[in-house]
Design a protein around this motif. Structure first.
Motif, PDB file in Angstrom:
ATOM      1  N   TYR A   2      18.327 -55.670  13.375  1.00 16.28           N
ATOM      2  CA  TYR A   2      17.349 -55.052  14.277  1.00 16.28           C
ATOM      3  C   TYR A   2      16.752 -56.107  15.204  1.00 16.28           C
ATOM      4  O   TYR A   2      16.358 -57.186  14.776  1.00 16.28           O
ATOM      5  CB  TYR A   2      16.219 -54.403  13.483  1.00 16.28           C
ATOM      6  CG  TYR A   2      16.675 -53.282  12.566  1.00 16.28           C
ATOM      7  CD1 TYR A   2      16.759 -51.966  13.018  1.00 16.28           C
ATOM      8  CD2 TYR A   2      17.021 -53.546  11.252  1.00 16.28           C
ATOM      9  CE1 TYR A   2      17.175 -50.945  12.185  1.00 16.28           C
ATOM     10  CE2 TYR A   2      17.445 -52.530  10.406  1.00 16.28           C
ATOM     11  CZ  TYR A   2      17.515 -51.238  10.873  1.00 16.28           C
ATOM     12  OH  TYR A   2      17.937 -50.231  10.043  1.00 16.28           O
ATOM     13  N   LYS A   3      16.659 -55.752  16.495  1.00 22.36           N
ATOM     14  CA  LYS A   3      15.974 -56.606  17.462  1.00 22.36           C
ATOM     15  C   LYS A   3      15.048 -55.719  18.281  1.00 22.36           C
ATOM     16  O   LYS A   3      15.492 -54.725  18.851  1.00 22.36           O
ATOM     17  CB  LYS A   3      16.959 -57.342  18.366  1.00 22.36           C
ATOM     18  CG  LYS A   3      17.727 -58.450  17.657  1.00 22.36           C
ATOM     19  CD  LYS A   3      18.498 -59.297  18.638  1.00 22.36           C
ATOM     20  CE  LYS A   3      19.174 -60.462  17.924  1.00 22.36           C
ATOM     21  NZ  LYS A   3      18.207 -61.444  17.394  1.00 22.36           N
ATOM     22  N   ILE A   4      13.773 -56.089  18.324  1.00 16.57           N
ATOM     23  CA  ILE A   4      12.773 -55.280  19.022  1.00 16.57           C
ATOM     24  C   ILE A   4      12.154 -56.105  20.147  1.00 16.57           C
ATOM     25  O   ILE A   4      11.717 -57.243  19.924  1.00 16.57           O
ATOM     26  CB  ILE A   4      11.682 -54.808  18.046  1.00 16.57           C
ATOM     27  CG1 ILE A   4      12.305 -53.963  16.928  1.00 16.57           C
ATOM     28  CG2 ILE A   4      10.620 -53.995  18.796  1.00 16.57           C
ATOM     29  CD1 ILE A   4      11.340 -53.587  15.828  1.00 16.57           C
ATOM     30  N   PHE A   5      12.123 -55.523  21.338  1.00 15.51           N
ATOM     31  CA  PHE A   5      11.545 -56.181  22.501  1.00 15.51           C
ATOM     32  C   PHE A   5      10.393 -55.334  23.028  1.00 15.51           C
ATOM     33  O   PHE A   5      10.290 -54.146  22.736  1.00 15.51           O
ATOM     34  CB  PHE A   5      12.609 -56.366  23.587  1.00 15.51           C
ATOM     35  CG  PHE A   5      13.738 -57.275  23.183  1.00 15.51           C
ATOM     36  CD1 PHE A   5      13.652 -58.636  23.401  1.00 15.51           C
ATOM     37  CD2 PHE A   5      14.882 -56.759  22.565  1.00 15.51           C
ATOM     38  CE1 PHE A   5      14.696 -59.483  23.029  1.00 15.51           C
ATOM     39  CE2 PHE A   5      15.923 -57.598  22.188  1.00 15.51           C
ATOM     40  CZ  PHE A   5      15.831 -58.966  22.420  1.00 15.51           C
ATOM     41  N   GLU A  10      13.316 -56.056  28.987  1.00 15.58           N
ATOM     42  CA  GLU A  10      13.738 -57.094  28.053  1.00 15.58           C
ATOM     43  C   GLU A  10      14.948 -56.642  27.238  1.00 15.58           C
ATOM     44  O   GLU A  10      15.869 -57.426  26.980  1.00 15.58           O
ATOM     45  CB  GLU A  10      12.582 -57.466  27.126  1.00 15.58           C
ATOM     46  CG  GLU A  10      11.468 -58.224  27.826  1.00 15.58           C
ATOM     47  CD  GLU A  10      10.272 -58.469  26.916  1.00 15.58           C
ATOM     48  OE1 GLU A  10      10.309 -58.048  25.746  1.00 15.58           O
ATOM     49  OE2 GLU A  10       9.301 -59.077  27.382  1.00 15.58           O
ATOM     50  N   VAL A  11      14.940 -55.383  26.828  1.00 16.09           N
ATOM     51  CA  VAL A  11      16.098 -54.824  26.118  1.00 16.09           C
ATOM     52  C   VAL A  11      17.342 -54.910  26.993  1.00 16.09           C
ATOM     53  O   VAL A  11      18.425 -55.321  26.541  1.00 16.09           O
ATOM     54  CB  VAL A  11      15.831 -53.359  25.713  1.00 16.09           C
ATOM     55  CG1 VAL A  11      17.121 -52.671  25.275  1.00 16.09           C
ATOM     56  CG2 VAL A  11      14.798 -53.283  24.604  1.00 16.09           C
ATOM     57  N   SER A  12      17.199 -54.541  28.240  1.00 13.87           N
ATOM     58  CA  SER A  12      18.338 -54.521  29.160  1.00 13.87           C
ATOM     59  C   SER A  12      18.863 -55.922  29.423  1.00 13.87           C
ATOM     60  O   SER A  12      20.090 -56.140  29.461  1.00 13.87           O
ATOM     61  CB  SER A  12      17.936 -53.850  30.478  1.00 13.87           C
ATOM     62  OG  SER A  12      17.500 -52.532  30.236  1.00 13.87           O
ATOM     63  N   VAL A 195      21.715 -49.332  21.496  1.00 12.25           N
ATOM     64  CA  VAL A 195      20.498 -49.517  22.284  1.00 12.25           C
ATOM     65  C   VAL A 195      19.686 -48.226  22.282  1.00 12.25           C
ATOM     66  O   VAL A 195      20.212 -47.146  22.555  1.00 12.25           O
ATOM     67  CB  VAL A 195      20.837 -49.906  23.747  1.00 12.25           C
ATOM     68  CG1 VAL A 195      19.555 -50.208  24.527  1.00 12.25           C
ATOM     69  CG2 VAL A 195      21.784 -51.101  23.772  1.00 12.25           C
ATOM     70  N   ALA A 196      18.394 -48.340  21.970  1.00 15.87           N
ATOM     71  CA  ALA A 196      17.492 -47.185  21.986  1.00 15.87           C
ATOM     72  C   ALA A 196      16.184 -47.583  22.648  1.00 15.87           C
ATOM     73  O   ALA A 196      15.583 -48.597  22.279  1.00 15.87           O
ATOM     74  CB  ALA A 196      17.229 -46.682  20.572  1.00 15.87           C
ATOM     75  N   ALA A 228      26.820 -55.348  13.454  1.00 18.49           N
ATOM     76  CA  ALA A 228      26.138 -54.356  14.291  1.00 18.49           C
ATOM     77  C   ALA A 228      24.704 -54.796  14.551  1.00 18.49           C
ATOM     78  O   ALA A 228      24.005 -55.259  13.648  1.00 18.49           O
ATOM     79  CB  ALA A 228      26.141 -52.992  13.600  1.00 18.49           C
ATOM     80  N   THR A 229      24.276 -54.648  15.793  1.00  9.26           N
ATOM     81  CA  THR A 229      22.904 -54.965  16.188  1.00  9.26           C
ATOM     82  C   THR A 229      22.263 -53.722  16.786  1.00  9.26           C
ATOM     83  O   THR A 229      22.870 -53.056  17.636  1.00  9.26           O
ATOM     84  CB  THR A 229      22.880 -56.093  17.238  1.00  9.26           C
ATOM     85  OG1 THR A 229      23.583 -57.226  16.733  1.00  9.26           O
ATOM     86  CG2 THR A 229      21.443 -56.489  17.563  1.00  9.26           C
ATOM     87  N   ILE A 230      21.063 -53.404  16.334  1.00  8.97           N
ATOM     88  CA  ILE A 230      20.303 -52.275  16.868  1.00  8.97           C
ATOM     89  C   ILE A 230      19.156 -52.837  17.693  1.00  8.97           C
ATOM     90  O   ILE A 230      18.299 -53.561  17.170  1.00  8.97           O
ATOM     91  CB  ILE A 230      19.784 -51.377  15.728  1.00  8.97           C
ATOM     92  CG1 ILE A 230      20.975 -50.754  14.997  1.00  8.97           C
ATOM     93  CG2 ILE A 230      18.858 -50.288  16.280  1.00  8.97           C
ATOM     94  CD1 ILE A 230      20.600 -49.956  13.768  1.00  8.97           C
ATOM     95  N   VAL A 231      19.169 -52.534  18.981  1.00  9.74           N
ATOM     96  CA  VAL A 231      18.220 -53.114  19.931  1.00  9.74           C
ATOM     97  C   VAL A 231      17.279 -52.010  20.420  1.00  9.74           C
ATOM     98  O   VAL A 231      17.731 -50.957  20.865  1.00  9.74           O
ATOM     99  CB  VAL A 231      18.965 -53.736  21.133  1.00  9.74           C
ATOM    100  CG1 VAL A 231      17.990 -54.483  22.037  1.00  9.74           C
ATOM    101  CG2 VAL A 231      20.072 -54.677  20.654  1.00  9.74           C
TER     102      VAL A 231
END
Length: 250
Positions: A2-5, A10-12, A195-196, A228-231
């Protein structure tokens, strides 16, 4: 995992950087691409990176996740039209290396098989980009889609058609079926980035975080993927635990 911005921007930037790095590291990479409003700023940012630091994209190959059945490439809501508007008209990958499901194929089942075989012949994706539906679908793999599915025709759920209705002038215009890459093909990608963004994704992202791996929530299959990375931005992650607890679980 998990990565939270803080922001969509910032996500983009992060996601586009991962795509750019993949292209630089492997100019002949196989990229699995997604559509939807979440991806628009990602592709815009990727083009900025490529304008600032041009690299050869002539050996890239792309496969898109899905397409509505009944919409031709000239239809403004087809995903073929979307991809050319938001990426391919600027990226200039050779046409024979761009693969999109054919929503107007005379025999959709044969078209699905051919698409799947083309993916397998290339050895699968080096990097697969994903969004997520409010019911947890990835691609158009709706709840209860078998995890061993390959490219297939899917009947869209009422929730998906309601969610996507905002792109059409009339809800009745939303197609009832689509061609989608299967979950098995997504799983076989060497790397996956989901990406969500936005508050409308908060509930499903919290459910995804809490749930066990189950076909009832297709995106949960990413929990068994090795890379897998969830951003997310803060809005999409609003119902998740504090970041310290999140990092511990990831």
């Amino acid at each position: 995992m998990y990565k939270i911005f803080n922001t969509v921007d910032e996500v983009s930037r992060y996601t586009a950087q991962r795509l750019f790095d993949q292209i630089c590291a492997k100019p002949e990479a196989i990229l699995g691409l997604a559509t939807g409003s979440t991806m628009e700023p990602v592709y815009a940012q990727l083009m900025q990176y490529l304008e600032q630091d041009p690299v050869d994209v002539s050996r890239l190959t792309t496969f898109n996740l899905d397409e509505y059945i009944g919409l031709g490439p000239e239809h403004s809501q087809s995903y073929c039209y979307y991809m050319y508007q938001h990426l391919f008209n600027q990226l200039h990958i050779p046409g024979e290396r761009v693969h999109l499901p054919d929503g107007t194929a005379e025999n959709a089942e044969i078209a699905c098989q051919a698409y799947s075989e083309a993916i397998q012949a290339m050895g699968g994706m080096d990097l697969q980009l994903l969004g997520i539906g409010t019911n947890g679908h990835i691609g158009f793999n709706e709840p209860q889609t078998p995890f061993d599915s390959r490219t297939h025709v899917i009947e869209l759920t009422e929730q998906t058609r309601i969610d996507n209705g905002r792109f059409f002038t009339d809800q009745r215009e939303v197609p009832t079926h689509a061609i989608t890459m299967g979950i098995q093909e997504i799983l076989e990608a060497k790397e996956v980035i989901l990406v969500a963004t936005g508050s409308k994704k908060a509930e499903i992202m919290a459910e995804l975080y809490r749930c066990e791996v189950s076909e009832a929530l297709p995106a949960s299959v990413l929990k068994i993927h090795s890379n897998a990375t969830i951003v997310m931005d803060k809005e999409a992650a609003a119902l998740l635990p504090e970041e310290g607890d999140l990092a511990a679980k990831a």
